[in-house]
Design a protein around this motif. Sequence first.
Motif, PDB file in Angstrom:
ATOM      1  N   LEU A  17       0.863  -1.170   0.000  1.00 52.30           N
ATOM      2  CA  LEU A  17       0.000   0.000   0.000  1.00 52.30           C
ATOM      3  C   LEU A  17       0.902   1.223   0.000  1.00 52.30           C
ATOM      4  CD1 LEU A  17      -2.767   1.350   0.200  1.00 52.30           C
ATOM      5  CD2 LEU A  17      -2.664   1.051   2.673  1.00 52.30           C
ATOM      6  N   LEU A  18       0.893   1.963  -1.102  1.00 52.13           N
ATOM      7  CA  LEU A  18       1.702   3.171  -1.249  1.00 52.13           C
ATOM      8  C   LEU A  18       0.747   4.350  -1.344  1.00 52.13           C
ATOM      9  CD1 LEU A  18       4.185   1.930  -4.002  1.00 52.13           C
ATOM     10  CD2 LEU A  18       4.455   1.794  -1.530  1.00 52.13           C
ATOM     11  N   SER A  19       0.890   5.296  -0.435  1.00 57.46           N
ATOM     12  CA  SER A  19      -0.063   6.393  -0.390  1.00 57.46           C
ATOM     13  C   SER A  19       0.610   7.700  -0.018  1.00 57.46           C
ATOM     14  CB  SER A  19      -1.161   6.075   0.631  1.00 57.46           C
ATOM     15  OG  SER A  19      -2.066   7.147   0.748  1.00 57.46           O
ATOM     16  N   GLY A  20       0.002   8.769  -0.447  1.00 52.54           N
ATOM     17  CA  GLY A  20       0.459  10.094  -0.062  1.00 52.54           C
ATOM     18  C   GLY A  20      -0.159  10.549   1.245  1.00 52.54           C
ATOM     19  N   ASP A  21      -1.100   9.766   1.777  1.00 53.18           N
ATOM     20  CA  ASP A  21      -1.752  10.118   3.040  1.00 53.18           C
ATOM     21  C   ASP A  21      -0.792   9.954   4.210  1.00 53.18           C
ATOM     22  OD1 ASP A  21      -4.189  10.672   1.760  1.00 53.18           O
ATOM     23  OD2 ASP A  21      -4.774   8.562   1.821  1.00 53.18           O
ATOM     24  N   LYS A  22      -1.210  10.428   5.366  1.00 52.66           N
ATOM     25  CA  LYS A  22      -0.382  10.350   6.569  1.00 52.66           C
ATOM     26  C   LYS A  22      -0.033   8.904   6.886  1.00 52.66           C
ATOM     27  CE  LYS A  22      -2.191  14.456   8.829  1.00 52.66           C
ATOM     28  NZ  LYS A  22      -2.883  14.969  10.018  1.00 52.66           N
ATOM     29  N   LYS A  23       1.181   8.714   7.388  1.00 51.61           N
ATOM     30  CA  LYS A  23       1.683   7.378   7.688  1.00 51.61           C
ATOM     31  C   LYS A  23       0.788   6.624   8.662  1.00 51.61           C
ATOM     32  CE  LYS A  23       6.480   8.568   6.802  1.00 51.61           C
ATOM     33  NZ  LYS A  23       7.830   8.668   7.319  1.00 51.61           N
ATOM     34  N   GLU A  24       0.275   7.310   9.671  1.00 49.81           N
ATOM     35  CA  GLU A  24      -0.565   6.667  10.686  1.00 49.81           C
ATOM     36  C   GLU A  24      -1.873   6.158  10.079  1.00 49.81           C
ATOM     37  OE1 GLU A  24       0.469   9.965  10.991  1.00 49.81           O
ATOM     38  OE2 GLU A  24       2.272   9.454  12.129  1.00 49.81           O
ATOM     39  N   VAL A  25      -2.464   6.970   9.209  1.00 48.12           N
ATOM     40  CA  VAL A  25      -3.716   6.583   8.556  1.00 48.12           C
ATOM     41  C   VAL A  25      -3.479   5.389   7.648  1.00 48.12           C
ATOM     42  CG1 VAL A  25      -5.513   7.357   6.942  1.00 48.12           C
ATOM     43  CG2 VAL A  25      -4.650   8.923   8.693  1.00 48.12           C
ATOM     44  N   ASP A  36       0.517  -6.291   4.659  1.00 50.49           N
ATOM     45  CA  ASP A  36       1.707  -6.261   5.509  1.00 50.49           C
ATOM     46  C   ASP A  36       2.636  -5.095   5.208  1.00 50.49           C
ATOM     47  OD1 ASP A  36       0.835  -8.624   6.702  1.00 50.49           O
ATOM     48  OD2 ASP A  36       1.885  -9.858   5.225  1.00 50.49           O
ATOM     49  N   LYS A  37       2.731  -4.694   3.961  1.00 48.12           N
ATOM     50  CA  LYS A  37       3.712  -3.682   3.561  1.00 48.12           C
ATOM     51  C   LYS A  37       2.971  -2.402   3.160  1.00 48.12           C
ATOM     52  CE  LYS A  37       6.847  -7.265   2.107  1.00 48.12           C
ATOM     53  NZ  LYS A  37       7.610  -7.860   1.039  1.00 48.12           N
ATOM     54  N   ALA A  38       3.118  -1.371   3.991  1.00 47.28           N
ATOM     55  CA  ALA A  38       2.424  -0.115   3.726  1.00 47.28           C
ATOM     56  C   ALA A  38       3.351   1.056   3.993  1.00 47.28           C
ATOM     57  CB  ALA A  38       1.179  -0.014   4.602  1.00 47.28           C
ATOM     58  N   SER A  39       3.243   2.072   3.139  1.00 46.34           N
ATOM     59  CA  SER A  39       4.044   3.283   3.288  1.00 46.34           C
ATOM     60  C   SER A  39       3.159   4.481   3.031  1.00 46.34           C
ATOM     61  CB  SER A  39       5.206   3.294   2.298  1.00 46.34           C
ATOM     62  OG  SER A  39       6.042   2.178   2.496  1.00 46.34           O
ATOM     63  N   GLY A  40       3.234   5.455   3.912  1.00 47.30           N
ATOM     64  CA  GLY A  40       2.452   6.676   3.758  1.00 47.30           C
ATOM     65  C   GLY A  40       3.354   7.874   3.587  1.00 47.30           C
ATOM     66  N   GLY A  41       2.731   9.018   3.315  1.00 46.28           N
ATOM     67  CA  GLY A  41       3.479  10.252   3.143  1.00 46.28           C
ATOM     68  C   GLY A  41       4.353  10.268   1.914  1.00 46.28           C
ATOM     69  N   LEU A  42       3.982   9.512   0.886  1.00 48.21           N
ATOM     70  CA  LEU A  42       4.816   9.411  -0.320  1.00 48.21           C
ATOM     71  C   LEU A  42       4.393  10.418  -1.377  1.00 48.21           C
ATOM     72  CD1 LEU A  42       4.901   5.523  -0.721  1.00 48.21           C
ATOM     73  CD2 LEU A  42       6.639   6.976   0.327  1.00 48.21           C
ATOM     74  N   LEU A  43       5.363  11.021  -1.993  1.00 43.80           N
ATOM     75  CA  LEU A  43       5.136  11.867  -3.161  1.00 43.80           C
ATOM     76  C   LEU A  43       5.132  10.969  -4.402  1.00 43.80           C
ATOM     77  CD1 LEU A  43       7.571  14.766  -2.237  1.00 43.80           C
ATOM     78  CD2 LEU A  43       5.074  14.769  -2.066  1.00 43.80           C
ATOM     79  N   PRO A  44       4.619  11.452  -5.535  1.00 42.21           N
ATOM     80  CA  PRO A  44       4.605  10.614  -6.745  1.00 42.21           C
ATOM     81  C   PRO A  44       5.978  10.048  -7.104  1.00 42.21           C
ATOM     82  CG  PRO A  44       3.247  12.538  -7.083  1.00 42.21           C
ATOM     83  CD  PRO A  44       3.921  12.718  -5.751  1.00 42.21           C
ATOM     84  N   GLU A  45       7.036  10.852  -6.936  1.00 41.77           N
ATOM     85  CA  GLU A  45       8.372  10.335  -7.273  1.00 41.77           C
ATOM     86  C   GLU A  45       8.828   9.258  -6.286  1.00 41.77           C
ATOM     87  OE1 GLU A  45       8.793  14.484  -5.414  1.00 41.77           O
ATOM     88  OE2 GLU A  45       7.675  13.639  -7.079  1.00 41.77           O
ATOM     89  N   ASP A  46       8.345   9.316  -5.028  1.00 40.68           N
ATOM     90  CA  ASP A  46       8.664   8.269  -4.056  1.00 40.68           C
ATOM     91  C   ASP A  46       8.007   6.946  -4.470  1.00 40.68           C
ATOM     92  OD1 ASP A  46      10.040  10.139  -2.486  1.00 40.68           O
ATOM     93  OD2 ASP A  46       8.213  10.650  -1.367  1.00 40.68           O
ATOM     94  N   LYS A  47       6.755   7.044  -4.907  1.00 33.56           N
ATOM     95  CA  LYS A  47       6.052   5.852  -5.386  1.00 33.56           C
ATOM     96  C   LYS A  47       6.781   5.266  -6.598  1.00 33.56           C
ATOM     97  CE  LYS A  47       1.444   7.441  -4.017  1.00 33.56           C
ATOM     98  NZ  LYS A  47       0.103   7.782  -4.524  1.00 33.56           N
ATOM     99  N   ALA A  48       7.202   6.137  -7.482  1.00 30.53           N
ATOM    100  CA  ALA A  48       7.899   5.683  -8.694  1.00 30.53           C
ATOM    101  C   ALA A  48       9.192   4.964  -8.338  1.00 30.53           C
ATOM    102  CB  ALA A  48       8.174   6.866  -9.621  1.00 30.53           C
ATOM    103  N   ARG A  49       9.930   5.500  -7.373  1.00 29.52           N
ATOM    104  CA  ARG A  49      11.177   4.831  -6.948  1.00 29.52           C
ATOM    105  C   ARG A  49      10.891   3.457  -6.362  1.00 29.52           C
ATOM    106  NH1 ARG A  49      13.018  10.009  -5.810  1.00 29.52           N
ATOM    107  NH2 ARG A  49      12.224  10.016  -3.686  1.00 29.52           N
TER     108      ARG A  49
END
Length: 174
Positions: A17-25, A36-49
């Motif tokens: 789960l890759l999202s630009g929303d807050k990490k806690e949410v 199991d694998k989730a990351s928040g606070g990502l910008l589009p370039e972070d998702k791309a990486r």
Amino acid sequence: PDAIERLKGLGIYEIHLLSGDKKEVVADYAAKLGIDKASGGLLPEDKARRIEGLIKNEGRKVAFVGDGMNDAPVLALSDVGIAMGGLGSDAAVESADVVIQTDQPSKVATAIVIARTTRAVVRENIIGAIGVKGIVLVAGALGYASLWGAVFADVGVALLAVLNSLRILYKNFK
């Protein structure tokens, strides 16, 4: 949760789960969904990486599901980009390989089942056509095939392939 369970039922166990929303949410929703694998606070370039890392470093086939304008670059980058078309942005829809018109994440699993079924039917058609044509070719070289055998190997096999493909229309995908 239903969409995640259906994907796992298809043998797709690594879901991120890759999202630009807050990490806690994001962490809260990931726990509720069974991811199991989730990351928040990502910008589009972070998702791309992240997607590039999965594709290049781990050699995986990556499908990315998104609906926002900021997902368009990642949809184009992934092996299969899947956009939610009803409420999704035009940029996401244009960048995607597959568009789910109903905005139901559970339809992603349905799309995978349809794709796998279609691939199986295509393989059947190719193997059947090459097999019949090969048999008629050998029979013709040995003097056992007539003109009607050659016609069947050409037109008849094409007709059988079309009829075999029609099975997909009548299959109930859920």
